[in-house]
Scaffold this active site. Structure first.
Site, PDB file in Angstrom:
ATOM      1  CE1 TYR A  60      45.024  41.197  35.848  1.00  0.00           C
ATOM      2  CE2 TYR A  60      43.458  39.929  37.156  1.00  0.00           C
ATOM      3  CZ  TYR A  60      44.264  40.051  36.040  1.00  0.00           C
ATOM      4  OH  TYR A  60      44.303  39.051  35.109  1.00  0.00           O
ATOM      5  N   GLY A  67      45.687  39.297  32.861  1.00  0.00           N
ATOM      6  CA  GLY A  67      46.889  38.499  32.676  1.00  0.00           C
ATOM      7  C   GLY A  67      48.078  39.336  32.267  1.00  0.00           C
TER       8      GLY A  67
END
Length: 526
Positions: A60, A67
């Site tokens: 990520y 987000g």
């Protein structure tokens, strides 16, 4: 050589930093250094991330968007653009800028979190942040914009923007373009690599850095409150019984209560104004013998027990101490924590978690706000007893120096304290004010920075509330001609107050006196 350069540097090792270390770096310009072992840990951690990238493992914020856009895969070739765009897009804070000391505290807290070693940034980034602290390059950080999850994104983006030569830093006369300052000093802006933009902004370091300064100052304010309370107790010739060691250490051993009672005993020892239980009982007995009553009931003006604002001072201020002690422990833990996402552990294990969530700090700062509010309440109530002729043991009403009715004494001076107590009570908890954002990805947020700013606001209000009590206590000593009988600490306190504000001998303009005394308190000089 500067004072800061002559001092031993504060080691930022990601593990043992305390709140006072942050305060010294932030407020006293103490130098800092990254221990070699900590820098080696950072290097090893970065190598773990780079190995994951070579294996094309999905991570990520490294190979994905951020987000709610996590489902967008980003080519590794775009690493700098991805990280830079994150910083730029989140550099959107508004409002008043944090002070230079607060900005340094925030930078110090973020640096120490990254030194913890799980955030996978390069040593070059760590060293640049260290350079900023040691050469007094302080990011200009707006106060408004953080939700406290994912961390303090907006304020920390303003820190990160300076690392890449953008945004603003604080100058003598206001913000200056970072690029100009770096050119002047021959410093090249950094080019952000994998995860570094995310690591810089995705953490709790704004609320934590600010919180460290607030808790340090708040603990100092409790000590000041005890010092002023002791002078008020002497001025009112109260009983010494509520300070007795046994009642606290044996009967109800809350640590803060024990400490506050011990401080109040120390601050009143050696004086002749506090009255023991034995003295009060003897005086009450004499009055009883002088009266005759068929019912066996008689009236005495001797009070064996006094109002709570006098008698319960150790219990109330002790509870404030304990609340602030809890806040200190939470903030210290957070200072020495890796609080971004993802984190990289030995063996290349990736922790996709939520250590960026500021709930622990938010709750602790709300607790500090509540405690400090009660400190102000107690102070204002003692001020009221000092001024009220029906409650102050025979002193003039409002401690008037001239003709009562014609003169007003400190009647008006109570109003700011009372108003500020009411204002403090309107400052409710921030930690329960979650509002979803980021496409409902951030659907529960902490508002931790708001909680810290609230605590700071109450802390500053209390400086003025305590200033009014200090002035009233000193005036009460003078009005009763009791300075000769004060304890040694009481005399020093009285003299310190009088160094800044002269005795009231006739009604005069009071605002400047009160603000001067509040400044003395804010600077920790009483």
């Amino acid at each position: 050589m500067s004072v800061a350069a002559a001092r031993a540097p504060i080691p930022l090792d990601g593990e043992t930093v305390c709140l006072d270390d942050v305060r010294k770096v932030a407020e006293e310009d103490a130098p800092c250094e990254i221990p070699g072992a900590a820098l080696e840990r950072v290097t090893r951690n970065r190598e773990q991330l780079e190995e994951l990238i070579r294996r094309r493992a999905p991570v990520y914020g490294v190979t994905t968007g951020f987000g709610e856009m996590v489902n967008f895969v980003v080519d590794a070739a775009n690493e700098t653009e991805l990280q830079t765009n994150l910083v730029r897009s989140h550099s959107c804070g508004m409002g008043t800028l944090f002070s230079a000391a607060e900005g340094r505290a925030i930078l110090c807290a973020r640096l120490n979190a990254l030194v913890r070693g799980y955030s996978a940034v390069r040593p070059e980034l760590i060293q640049r942040m260290e350079c900023y602290l040691n050469t007094r390059i302080t990011p200009a950080i707006p106060e408004v914009g953080s939700l406290g999850a994912s961390g303090d994104l907006t304020p920390l983006a303003h820190v990160a923007s300076t690392m890449i030569g953008e945004g603003f830093v604080l100058g003598t006369n206001g913000p200056i373009e970072t690029a100009h300052v770096l050119r002047e000093r021959g410093i090249e802006p950094l080019r952000l690599r994998f995860k570094e933009g995310l690591a810089l902004i995705n953490g709790t370091s704004a609320m934590t850095g600010l919180g460290a300064l607030i808790v340090c100052r708040a603990l100092e304010q409790v000590r000041q409150a005890e010092t002023i309370a002791a002078l008020a107790l002497e001025a009112l010739e109260t009983s010494s019984s509520p300070l007795a060691e046994e009642g606290h250490e044996l009967a109800r051993p809350h640590p803060g209560q024990i400490t506050s009672a011990a401080n109040l005993r120390e601050f009143t020892t050696g004086g002749k104004l506090l009255r023991s239980d034995a003295q009060l009982q003897a005086q009450a007995l004499r009055q009883a013998e002088e009266q005759s009553s068929s019912s066996g009931v008689h009236h005495t003006d001797v009070l064996l027990q006094q109002a709570y604002s006098l008698r319960a001072t150790p219990q109330v201020l002790g509870a404030v101490r304990d609340a602030l002690g809890h806040a200190e422990q939470v903030v210290r833990t957070e200072l020495n924590s890796a609080n971004d996402n993802p984190l990289i552990f030995d063996g290349g294990e990736v922790f996709h978690g939520a250590n960026f969530h500021g709930q622990p700090v938010a709750l602790a700062m709300d607790y500090a706000t509540l405690a400090l509010t009660q400190l102000g309440v107690l102070s204002e109530r003692r001020t009221n007893r000092l001024l009220n002729r029906h409650l102050n043991g025979g002193l003039p009403g409002f401690l008037v120096a001239g003709e009562p009715g014609l003169s007003n004494g400190l009647a008006g001076s109570q109003y700011p304290a009372t108003a500020l107590v009411a204002e403090n009570r309107t400052i409710g908890p921030a930690s329960t004010q979650s509002i979803p954002a980021n496409g409902d990805n951030q659907d529960v947020v902490s508002m931790g920075l708001i909680a810290a700013r609230n605590a700071r606001r109450v802390l500053r209000n209390n400086d003025r509330i305590l200033a009014v009590e200090a002035l009233a206590a000193a005036q009460a000593v003078d009005a009763g001609d009791r300075s000769f009988y004060l304890s040694p600490v009481g005399k020093r306190t009285h003299n310190q107050i009088r160094e800044h504000v002269r005795t009231l001998t006739a009604d005069r303009f009071m605002s400047a006196d009160l603000e001067r005394l509040a400044t003395v308190l804010a600077e920790g000089k009483l």
